[in-house]
Design a protein around this motif. Structure first.
Motif, PDB file in Angstrom:
ATOM      1  N   THR A 156       0.818  -1.317   0.231  1.00  0.00           N
ATOM      2  CA  THR A 156       0.147   0.111  -0.131  1.00  0.00           C
ATOM      3  C   THR A 156       0.997   1.232  -0.143  1.00  0.00           C
ATOM      4  OG1 THR A 156      -0.143   0.311   2.363  1.00  0.00           O
ATOM      5  CG2 THR A 156      -1.685  -1.172   1.329  1.00  0.00           C
ATOM      6  N   ARG A 157       0.329   2.432  -0.335  1.00  0.00           N
ATOM      7  CA  ARG A 157       0.937   3.554  -0.428  1.00  0.00           C
ATOM      8  C   ARG A 157       1.336   4.198   1.055  1.00  0.00           C
ATOM      9  NH1 ARG A 157      -0.975   7.382  -5.339  1.00  0.00           N
ATOM     10  NH2 ARG A 157      -1.448   5.559  -6.776  1.00  0.00           N
ATOM     11  N   ALA A 158       0.319   4.032   1.768  1.00  0.00           N
ATOM     12  CA  ALA A 158       0.546   4.630   3.350  1.00  0.00           C
ATOM     13  C   ALA A 158       1.515   3.929   3.856  1.00  0.00           C
ATOM     14  CB  ALA A 158      -0.747   4.602   4.133  1.00  0.00           C
ATOM     15  N   ASP A 177       2.758   1.041  -6.137  1.00  0.00           N
ATOM     16  CA  ASP A 177       2.117   1.752  -5.133  1.00  0.00           C
ATOM     17  C   ASP A 177       2.743   2.268  -3.880  1.00  0.00           C
ATOM     18  OD1 ASP A 177      -0.484   2.550  -6.166  1.00  0.00           O
ATOM     19  OD2 ASP A 177      -1.151   0.253  -5.858  1.00  0.00           O
ATOM     20  N   ASP A 236       0.006   5.828 -12.472  1.00  0.00           N
ATOM     21  CA  ASP A 236       0.672   7.080 -11.511  1.00  0.00           C
ATOM     22  C   ASP A 236       2.194   7.023 -11.326  1.00  0.00           C
ATOM     23  OD1 ASP A 236      -1.680   7.965 -10.819  1.00  0.00           O
ATOM     24  OD2 ASP A 236      -1.794   7.205  -8.929  1.00  0.00           O
TER      25      ASP A 236
END
Lengths: 327, 327
Positions: free
Chosen positions: B200-202, B230, B260
């Protein structure tokens, strides 16, 4: 009559200091702090900054738990409100975006509160509904994608700073102060403790337990909404699948580490926030240590068990008895 | 991110499949109806796979019926039975789990409907129940990333930090293994830190923040390798916030090729990504057409290409071509 201070907080403070000391041993630069682009920068700041969402959740959660309730939906509420904020950020101004995200948070809280206080459904079941459905709602808002935004105003909430203090930390501190003023500055805290201890007696004593319960669930969801906005602002996007995932459990753990019983009654907001910081200090320490990631969860479990054992009244009684016998 | 298991070792498959793709698409394709049992919307990649499958079918004049299984095997089994009852010409299956397919695939075989597995393989015991499996080799993806890094740094000493996927996920294990194979024999390139960013990004951002502090403010880090894009997007933010320059001071290489990362590449903040192509259906259609028309039996494993994209590949153009696929 003076009321006995319910929680001294000594075990929690000792636990935090021990964890920070261990972090300093595994990573000697742990306490180094410098300014980077006008923002404080260092591992200690990371603990505060990364701990902010769970700390926010625990501020609301501790009130719910004091009422002998529980709110499993906070992680899902984070996902919903983060998704709304990220979707609106580029087309609307910050006040509108924030109002929409927090407004939906308020509605989520109202839903939970009415299910619990209005319809008398057990809190764990009532909030489970939104926990499951909420993530689906968030996925509907983002259409299953990671919605990104570029609006610098919303990005500031995650990455900005006020006199060097990261914005998430400042927001959490303000939220803590406001809640403390509302709850401890008035008789509200006492009424919450009374209701958590014995709801029927409290109703008979003239406390509007129903309205108060709804208000507490709303406040809890508002805290979660704010945490969701921070989480989205932090990664400049809303990840409906992962935002706030399992954080309801971290929040409950923070409350328990803070010494508040799941059976309701006496509670301490500050110690719940301290509990959140203990969890995060541990997480950051594990990341800094360089251990293989397979150890993460085991280390975390051992530390949590140690902190809870230290607080256990039975264990304290046992050790006192052992000391007496040794003499 | 998507979890998949690579098929056993059968590297000649790539060459064969490429040869097959070159076969002219004949008129028979126009009359084909293919049923596709898709897992459901678990990730952006999955959505892109569905979009690309539809486009590839349209290109060939094939009628494609997609059944969304919502992550449940029983739904997939029901869908396959429905496809058999409808008498489709071929069935595509993206299996949600690797076991429990014998009965339903035997039914399809009895009805003489060829089954093609997409993106994930099933247990080896079911090997003669399907025509072929079109999957990516995640060990190979990691190797491509590692080889790019070795080539880019040359003889320079390079300390790499690694952001792993979820602990225990086969795709994370494989991408780690492949990268280590890619840098093997080059003593100047070493992995100094490796932690899980849980895809995950976070988490990617949080772990990178701690890596930067643990490695003296990030000055000793030469490259970041992330098991998916990500996490890298999150890590890039962490580096920027620490005043570092990803893409120039610190090299980045990750896997998946989601839109992205191309935006970051265009901004000069990322260096390379290895594509996990969402076009699994294209080679599968070709295999089915060749099988129906000439009776050509494809190899048991068709490996998709793991294409390397760097900032030299006009990232903005790739971004434009990918952004509407549903990632």
């Amino acid at each position: 009559m003076t009321l006995r201070q319910p929680h001294s907080g000594v075990p929690q403070i000792i636990a935090l200091l021990v964890i920070l000391a261990v972090n300093w041993i595994v990573s000697p630069q742990f306490f180094d702090i410098r300014l980077q682009d006008g923002r404080l920068f260092g591992s200690l700041i990371d603990v505060l900054n990364r701990g902010a969402p769970v700390a926010l959740l625990s501020i609301g959660m501790v009130l719910v738990i004091a009422l002998r309730g529980i709110d499993l939906s906070v992680g899902a509420v984070m996902a919903i409100c983060g998704a709304i904020a990220a979707s609106l950020a580029d087309s609307h101004s910050l006040p509108v975006t924030l109002a929409a995200a927090l407004g939906v948070g308020l509605l989520c809280g109202l839903w939970n509160g009415i299910l619990v206080a209005g319809l008398g459904i057990q809190p764990i079941v009532a909030t489970l509904i939104l926990m499951v459905a909420g993530r689906g709602i968030a996925q509907l808002i983002t259409e299953g994608r990671i919605v990104t935004f570029t609006d610098p105003a919303l990005a500031w909430i995650g990455g900005g700073s006020i006199v060097g203090v990261p914005a998430p930390v400042a927001i959490t501190a303000v939220m803590l102060l406001v809640t403390l003023l509302l709850v401890r500055g008035t008789a509200l805290g006492l009424m919450i403790e009374a209701t958590g201890g014995n709801e029927r007696a409290s109703t008979l004593a003239g406390i509007g337990t129903r309205a108060m319960t709804i208000a507490v669930y709303v406040w809890c969801s508002l805290c979660a909404a704010m945490a969701g906005v921070i989480a989205a602002a932090d990664i400049l996007g809303a990840d409906a699948n992962n935002a706030g995932l399992w954080l309801e459990l971290d929040a409950i753990l923070a409350v328990v580490i803070g010494g508040t019983s799941l059976f309701g009654g006496r509670f301490s907001i500050s110690l719940a926030v301290l509990g959140a910081l203990i969890i995060q200090a541990m997480n950051t320490g594990i990341l800094l240590s360089g251990y293989p990631p397979q150890f993460n969860l085991v280390v975390k479990a051992v530390v949590v068990m140690a902190v809870l054992l230290v607080q256990s009244p039975k264990l304290a009684g046992l050790s006192a008895a052992l000391r007496r016998r040794a003499r | 991110m998507t979890a998949r298991t690579p098929v056993s070792s059968c590297l000649t498959a790539l060459g064969l499949s490429l040869a097959m793709m070159a076969l002219p698409v004949a008129a028979v394709a126009a009359d084909l109806t293919v049923g596709f049992s898709q897992i459901g919307s678990e990730s952006g990649w999955r959505a892109a796979e569905t979009t690309v499958s539809k486009a590839e079918a349209e290109k060939r004049g094939i009628t494609l019926k997609i059944a969304d299984a919502q992550q449940k095997q029983e739904n997939q089994i029901k869908a396959i039975r429905a496809f058999v009852a409808q008498g489709v010409d071929a069935i595509f299956l993206a299996p949600v789990v690797s076991t429990g397919w014998e009965t339903v695939l035997a039914e399809a075989k009895e009805a003489e409907i060829p089954v093609v597995l997409l993106d994930r393989d099933i247990d080896p015991s079911g090997k003669d129940l399907y025509l072929t499996a079109v999957t990516s080799d995640s060990v190979h993806e990691g190797r491509v990333a590692g080889e790019w890094l070795v080539k880019t740094v040359g003889d320079k000493t390079c300390n790499v930090v690694e952001l792993q996927g979820t602990v225990g996920a086969s795709v994370a294990t494989n991408r780690k293994k492949g990268f280590e194979e890619g840098i093997a024999g080059h003593a100047n390139v070493t992995i100094v830190r490796s932690q899980t960013g849980e895809f995950t990004r976070a988490k990617g951002k949080e772990v990178m923040e701690s890596f930067i502090k643990a490695e003296g403010g990030g000055k000793s880090i030469c490259a970041v390798y992330a098991h998916n894009d990500d996490m890298m997007v999150g890590a890039i933010q962490a580096m920027k916030e620490a005043g570092l320059k990803p893409g120039s001071e610190i090299l980045t290489v990750s896997i998946d090729a989601v839109p992205d990362i191309f935006k970051a590449m265009a901004a000069g903040e990322a260096n390379a990504t290895v594509e996990l192509t969402p076009n699994m259906a294209g080679p599968a259609f070709d295999a089915v057409v060749a099988f129906k028309e000439n009776g050509t039996v494809p190899p048991k494993w068709i490996q998709t290409e793991s294409k390397l994209y760097t900032s030299a590949d006009d990232p903005m153009k790739v971004y434009e071509s990918k952004k509407d696929l549903g990632y």
